[in-house]
Enzyme design. Structure first.
Site, PDB file in Angstrom:
ATOM      1  N   SER A  89       0.835  -1.200   0.000  1.00 19.61           N
ATOM      2  CA  SER A  89       0.000   0.000   0.000  1.00 19.61           C
ATOM      3  C   SER A  89       0.868   1.247   0.000  1.00 19.61           C
ATOM      4  O   SER A  89       1.960   1.256   0.588  1.00 19.61           O
ATOM      5  CB  SER A  89      -0.909   0.002   1.235  1.00 19.61           C
ATOM      6  OG  SER A  89      -1.570   1.252   1.379  1.00 19.61           O
ATOM      7  N   TYR A 102      -2.671  -1.384   9.905  1.00 19.48           N
ATOM      8  CA  TYR A 102      -2.756  -1.819   8.504  1.00 19.48           C
ATOM      9  C   TYR A 102      -1.487  -1.449   7.756  1.00 19.48           C
ATOM     10  O   TYR A 102      -0.845  -2.288   7.106  1.00 19.48           O
ATOM     11  CB  TYR A 102      -3.983  -1.166   7.862  1.00 19.48           C
ATOM     12  CG  TYR A 102      -4.064  -1.308   6.356  1.00 19.48           C
ATOM     13  CD1 TYR A 102      -4.650  -2.425   5.772  1.00 19.48           C
ATOM     14  CD2 TYR A 102      -3.581  -0.308   5.514  1.00 19.48           C
ATOM     15  CE1 TYR A 102      -4.740  -2.559   4.395  1.00 19.48           C
ATOM     16  CE2 TYR A 102      -3.660  -0.429   4.135  1.00 19.48           C
ATOM     17  CZ  TYR A 102      -4.234  -1.552   3.582  1.00 19.48           C
ATOM     18  OH  TYR A 102      -4.314  -1.671   2.221  1.00 19.48           O
TER      19      TYR A 102
END
Length: 203
Positions: A89, A102
């Site tokens: 990400s 995350y």
């Protein structure tokens, strides 16, 4: 072909490998995989001070422990010259409040990718990471119009990315195309890299 798998349940990985082996033999008369894409994920929006241990562990299982041991389980099936792509990400590069666990585990997966490339190199198995920027998907409940506008304003190309066909030439499967290319021999000399696919997000 779709086979059920809970990436958070590492104890199920040996039986999953057996199911994959049977599927290869019965449907493709083969015994090896060309590639592996670790793409399971979910997102939690919560400030650091309110994240529970259970939430932390859930994110860890899916985003780091699961890919680690699933790759280990399926490695005997990946052919010499095959490829692994791990989905990370852009949040590993640009800190966004509320998604610390995350992003941390995605960062760990990015580091793990380099170790995969190093350790699997003698088998000529490549490993790369693809790091999506702002993409219109249902992850985390999707994007509100307001949040999408904010993300678009922070992206050099002035919009968010598209995960599906939207009728505009060149904007379909913008992340998927990169993943597909990394699995081919055309990109056979790209190894141990993290490639951000974000249209110039926060540059």
């Amino acid at each position: 072909m779709a086979l059920p798998l809970d990436v958070a349940d590492t104890a199920s990985f040996p039986s999953f490998r057996e199911a994959v082996t049977r599927a290869l033999e019965e449907n493709w008369r083969g015994a090896s995989l060309h590639g592996l894409v670790n793409n399971a994920g979910f997102r939690l929006y919560s400030p650091l001070e309110t994240v529970t241990e259970a939430q932390f562990d859930g994110l860890f299982l899916v985003h780091l422990k699961g890919p680690f041991f699933l790759t280990q389980a399926l490695l005997p099936l990946i052919r010499k010259g095959g490829a692994i792509v791990n989905l990370t990400s852009a949040t590993t590069r640009v800190a966004t409040a509320g998604i610390a666990p995350y992003a941390s585990f995605k960062g760990g997966l990015e580091v793990l990718t380099r170790y995969m490339a190093k350790e699997f190199g003698p088998r000529r198995i490549r490993a790369n990471a693809v790091s999506p920027g702002a993409i219109r998907t249902e992850l985390g409940g999707g994007l509100t119009d307001e949040f999408e506008a904010l993300l678009a304003s922070q992206t050099a190309l002035g919009r968010v990315g598209e995960a599906e066909e939207v009728g505009r030439v060149g904007e379909a499967e913008e992340v998927g195309r990169v993943i597909a290319r990394l699995l081919t021999d055309e990109f056979g000399w790209v190894n141990g890299q993290s490639i951000e696919v974000g249209g110039g997000y926060c540059i």
